[in-house]
Motif scaffolding. Sequence first.
Motif, PDB file in Angstrom:
ATOM      1  N   LEU A   1       5.092 -12.348  -2.817  1.00  0.00           N
ATOM      2  CA  LEU A   1       5.901 -12.875  -1.713  1.00  0.00           C
ATOM      3  C   LEU A   1       7.345 -13.154  -2.147  1.00  0.00           C
ATOM      4  N   GLY A   2       7.606 -13.029  -3.423  1.00  0.00           N
ATOM      5  CA  GLY A   2       8.993 -13.148  -3.906  1.00  0.00           C
ATOM      6  C   GLY A   2       9.340 -14.503  -4.499  1.00  0.00           C
ATOM      7  N   MET A   3       8.306 -15.301  -4.800  1.00  0.00           N
ATOM      8  CA  MET A   3       8.582 -16.627  -5.375  1.00  0.00           C
ATOM      9  C   MET A   3       8.253 -16.619  -6.875  1.00  0.00           C
ATOM     10  N   ASN A   4       8.821 -17.580  -7.571  1.00  0.00           N
ATOM     11  CA  ASN A   4       8.528 -17.725  -8.993  1.00  0.00           C
ATOM     12  C   ASN A   4       8.377 -19.214  -9.292  1.00  0.00           C
ATOM     13  N   TRP A   5       7.830 -19.550 -10.426  1.00  0.00           N
ATOM     14  CA  TRP A   5       7.673 -20.970 -10.756  1.00  0.00           C
ATOM     15  C   TRP A   5       8.340 -21.269 -12.087  1.00  0.00           C
ATOM     16  N   ASP A   6       8.748 -22.536 -12.235  1.00  0.00           N
ATOM     17  CA  ASP A   6       9.447 -22.927 -13.455  1.00  0.00           C
ATOM     18  C   ASP A   6       8.473 -23.366 -14.532  1.00  0.00           C
ATOM     19  N   ASP A   7       7.287 -23.795 -14.105  1.00  0.00           N
ATOM     20  CA  ASP A   7       6.282 -24.215 -15.081  1.00  0.00           C
ATOM     21  C   ASP A   7       4.918 -24.158 -14.399  1.00  0.00           C
ATOM     22  N   ILE A   8       3.881 -24.017 -15.204  1.00  0.00           N
ATOM     23  CA  ILE A   8       2.540 -23.986 -14.603  1.00  0.00           C
ATOM     24  C   ILE A   8       1.607 -24.853 -15.450  1.00  0.00           C
ATOM     25  N   PHE A   9       0.757 -25.610 -14.786  1.00  0.00           N
ATOM     26  CA  PHE A   9      -0.213 -26.472 -15.472  1.00  0.00           C
ATOM     27  C   PHE A   9      -1.590 -26.241 -14.881  1.00  0.00           C
ATOM     28  N   TYR A  10      -2.591 -26.439 -15.718  1.00  0.00           N
ATOM     29  CA  TYR A  10      -3.989 -26.316 -15.277  1.00  0.00           C
ATOM     30  C   TYR A  10      -4.643 -27.672 -15.441  1.00  0.00           C
ATOM     31  N   GLN A  11      -5.146 -28.227 -14.359  1.00  0.00           N
ATOM     32  CA  GLN A  11      -5.741 -29.569 -14.458  1.00  0.00           C
ATOM     33  C   GLN A  11      -6.971 -29.583 -15.354  1.00  0.00           C
ATOM     34  N   SER A  12      -7.700 -28.487 -15.403  1.00  0.00           N
ATOM     35  CA  SER A  12      -8.934 -28.482 -16.209  1.00  0.00           C
ATOM     36  C   SER A  12      -8.627 -28.730 -17.687  1.00  0.00           C
ATOM     37  N   LYS A  13      -7.380 -28.522 -18.102  1.00  0.00           N
ATOM     38  CA  LYS A  13      -7.033 -28.749 -19.509  1.00  0.00           C
ATOM     39  C   LYS A  13      -6.549 -30.180 -19.729  1.00  0.00           C
ATOM     40  N   ARG A  14      -6.587 -30.972 -18.690  1.00  0.00           N
ATOM     41  CA  ARG A  14      -5.988 -32.300 -18.785  1.00  0.00           C
ATOM     42  C   ARG A  14      -6.992 -33.428 -18.523  1.00  0.00           C
ATOM     43  N   PHE A  15      -8.281 -33.089 -18.585  1.00  0.00           N
ATOM     44  CA  PHE A  15      -9.300 -34.106 -18.271  1.00  0.00           C
ATOM     45  C   PHE A  15      -9.188 -35.332 -19.182  1.00  0.00           C
ATOM     46  N   ASP A  16      -8.848 -35.097 -20.464  1.00  0.00           N
ATOM     47  CA  ASP A  16      -8.750 -36.240 -21.394  1.00  0.00           C
ATOM     48  C   ASP A  16      -7.669 -37.210 -20.926  1.00  0.00           C
ATOM     49  N   ILE A  17      -6.574 -36.633 -20.440  1.00  0.00           N
ATOM     50  CA  ILE A  17      -5.467 -37.495 -19.966  1.00  0.00           C
ATOM     51  C   ILE A  17      -5.929 -38.292 -18.745  1.00  0.00           C
ATOM     52  N   HIS A  18      -6.644 -37.633 -17.838  1.00  0.00           N
ATOM     53  CA  HIS A  18      -7.117 -38.337 -16.636  1.00  0.00           C
ATOM     54  C   HIS A  18      -8.069 -39.471 -17.024  1.00  0.00           C
ATOM     55  N   ARG A  19      -8.943 -39.185 -17.978  1.00  0.00           N
ATOM     56  CA  ARG A  19      -9.919 -40.226 -18.384  1.00  0.00           C
ATOM     57  C   ARG A  19      -9.218 -41.402 -19.056  1.00  0.00           C
ATOM     58  N   GLU A  20      -8.189 -41.053 -19.835  1.00  0.00           N
ATOM     59  CA  GLU A  20      -7.442 -42.111 -20.544  1.00  0.00           C
ATOM     60  C   GLU A  20      -6.830 -43.090 -19.521  1.00  0.00           C
ATOM     61  N   TYR A  21      -6.304 -42.549 -18.445  1.00  0.00           N
ATOM     62  CA  TYR A  21      -5.701 -43.421 -17.425  1.00  0.00           C
ATOM     63  C   TYR A  21      -6.770 -44.194 -16.640  1.00  0.00           C
ATOM     64  N   ALA A  22      -7.953 -43.599 -16.525  1.00  0.00           N
ATOM     65  CA  ALA A  22      -9.048 -44.328 -15.866  1.00  0.00           C
ATOM     66  C   ALA A  22      -9.426 -45.537 -16.738  1.00  0.00           C
ATOM     67  N   GLU A  23      -9.425 -45.316 -18.058  1.00  0.00           N
ATOM     68  CA  GLU A  23      -9.743 -46.425 -18.975  1.00  0.00           C
ATOM     69  C   GLU A  23      -8.716 -47.545 -18.819  1.00  0.00           C
ATOM     70  N   LYS A  24      -7.455 -47.143 -18.681  1.00  0.00           N
ATOM     71  CA  LYS A  24      -6.389 -48.159 -18.515  1.00  0.00           C
ATOM     72  C   LYS A  24      -6.655 -49.007 -17.280  1.00  0.00           C
ATOM     73  N   LEU A  25      -7.064 -48.337 -16.218  1.00  0.00           N
ATOM     74  CA  LEU A  25      -7.342 -49.082 -14.970  1.00  0.00           C
ATOM     75  C   LEU A  25      -8.548 -49.995 -15.146  1.00  0.00           C
ATOM     76  N   ILE A  26      -9.540 -49.519 -15.918  1.00  0.00           N
ATOM     77  CA  ILE A  26     -10.723 -50.372 -16.162  1.00  0.00           C
ATOM     78  C   ILE A  26     -10.284 -51.613 -16.951  1.00  0.00           C
ATOM     79  N   SER A  27      -9.461 -51.371 -18.003  1.00  0.00           N
ATOM     80  CA  SER A  27      -9.025 -52.507 -18.836  1.00  0.00           C
ATOM     81  C   SER A  27      -8.242 -53.524 -18.025  1.00  0.00           C
ATOM     82  N   SER A  28      -7.456 -53.038 -17.067  1.00  0.00           N
ATOM     83  CA  SER A  28      -6.653 -54.007 -16.302  1.00  0.00           C
ATOM     84  C   SER A  28      -7.432 -54.567 -15.108  1.00  0.00           C
ATOM     85  N   GLY A  29      -8.722 -54.225 -15.012  1.00  0.00           N
ATOM     86  CA  GLY A  29      -9.564 -54.788 -13.956  1.00  0.00           C
ATOM     87  C   GLY A  29      -9.371 -54.136 -12.597  1.00  0.00           C
ATOM     88  N   LYS A  30      -8.660 -52.994 -12.551  1.00  0.00           N
ATOM     89  CA  LYS A  30      -8.400 -52.361 -11.248  1.00  0.00           C
ATOM     90  C   LYS A  30      -9.412 -51.260 -10.930  1.00  0.00           C
TER      91      LYS A  30
END
Length: 435
Positions: free
Chosen positions: A68-97
């Motif tokens: 369609l004629g578009m390009n992107w400046d960067d690309i990320f795959y969420q499946s490679k970032r599960f550890d980061i997501h879990r780490e932030y879930a732990e932060k929320l658990i620690s803060s009681g949220k």
Amino acid sequence: MNKDSQLRVRFAPSPTGYLHIGGARTCLFNWLYARKLSGQFILRIEDTDLERSKKEYLDEILESIKWLGMNWDDIFYQSKRFDIHREYAEKLISSGKAYRKEGAVFFKCDFESIEIDDLVRGKIIFKELPKKEEVIIKSDNSPAYNFSCVIDDALMKINCVIRGEDHISNTPKQVLMYQALGFEVPKFAHVPLILSPGGGRLSKRFGATSIREYKQAGYLSEAIVNYLLLLGWSPGNNREIISLDEAKDIFDIAKVNKTGAVFSIDKLKWVNAEYIRGKTLAEFISLARQYLEENNCLPPDVDNDYLEKVLNLFKERVYTLADLKDWIGFCFAKEIQYAPETENILENNLSKEMKLLIERFKAVDDFKSENVESEFRKVAEELGVKAKILVHPSRVALTGKKIGPGLFETMEVLGKDKVIERLQKLVNHWGGEHV
Ligand code: GLU
């Protein structure tokens, strides 16, 4: 704009299906807005559902965006970032949220009301949420959409989230998560849905097909992009044909309509035809040839010059490249078959008239359309009949159909030998003898 305030937007497709018209439009609006404001356009592949995400879909999504004629400046795959997501879930658990229950992690949705200033819809106030808790990490340890979306938007410094209106109900939950994690809340722009002609969501029957299918159906990428632009946005001054390049300079997300845009295949066809007409003959030939080759519609030994003449005959007549598939067959057929709807024309035996035509055509040396036409008209005059009396059966003889391109141009393209052979076949069909 300094670097920190540089606009960063993202398109976040889930590769659980092909890129559809709605997704393509969301992608386009994001891309245009980023280009207009010299921002960054990020592609985030939301492949958290490992079962349903497929490489085939991902490949098609990326291919279609590029096509369609578009390009992107960067690309990320969420499946490679599960550890980061879990780490932030732990932060929320620690803060009681957030808290863990039966394997999954839940976020507590404590709030009174949330207000956002949507770039498309203006102020939206959310007064209640359907649930008091929201799963953020599922029991299989993968992140839930709302959570991975917030973490990644925040870490990727996305400062404007442009997405379909169907995500509005997710927005207050996401805002709560930004706040709970101390992240800055981005701006939001919820783009209205594309509706089917009868109202309601676009269905498969009415255009909800993938970009790949549109390509196969003979639409040009520029036409699809132009049409997507018109679905919900207008360049002003009643203009309808606008290129991606120009749109890049004038697109404004704040000018997107608040109400749903109704999809019209006829309008898309019209836009496509405009783009076909706008091509030079050489461009059209190259596009059409590629399309016809991909669809096995050309004889293997096709002569280049002849193909060019054939395509020239149709350039101003087709709406899509696929129309060519139905039209050009007679130009390559060894023998013409008469379509059933020509029956009423064939009923009228004009073999005497046709024989005279064949005789006169034999004497035309330069078989150019002007010469053929003047000979044709002379014969009609001599016979004392209106030219159209001969036009209809001649067209059936040459193309096998009732409708076709200009008769005399068609004759020039087919050439004298084929024209005479096909007219003779019709005379034979009527039981007349050889001229
Ligand atoms: N993966 C989501 C979708 O395809 C993205 C939603 C969003 O843009 O936040 O609908």
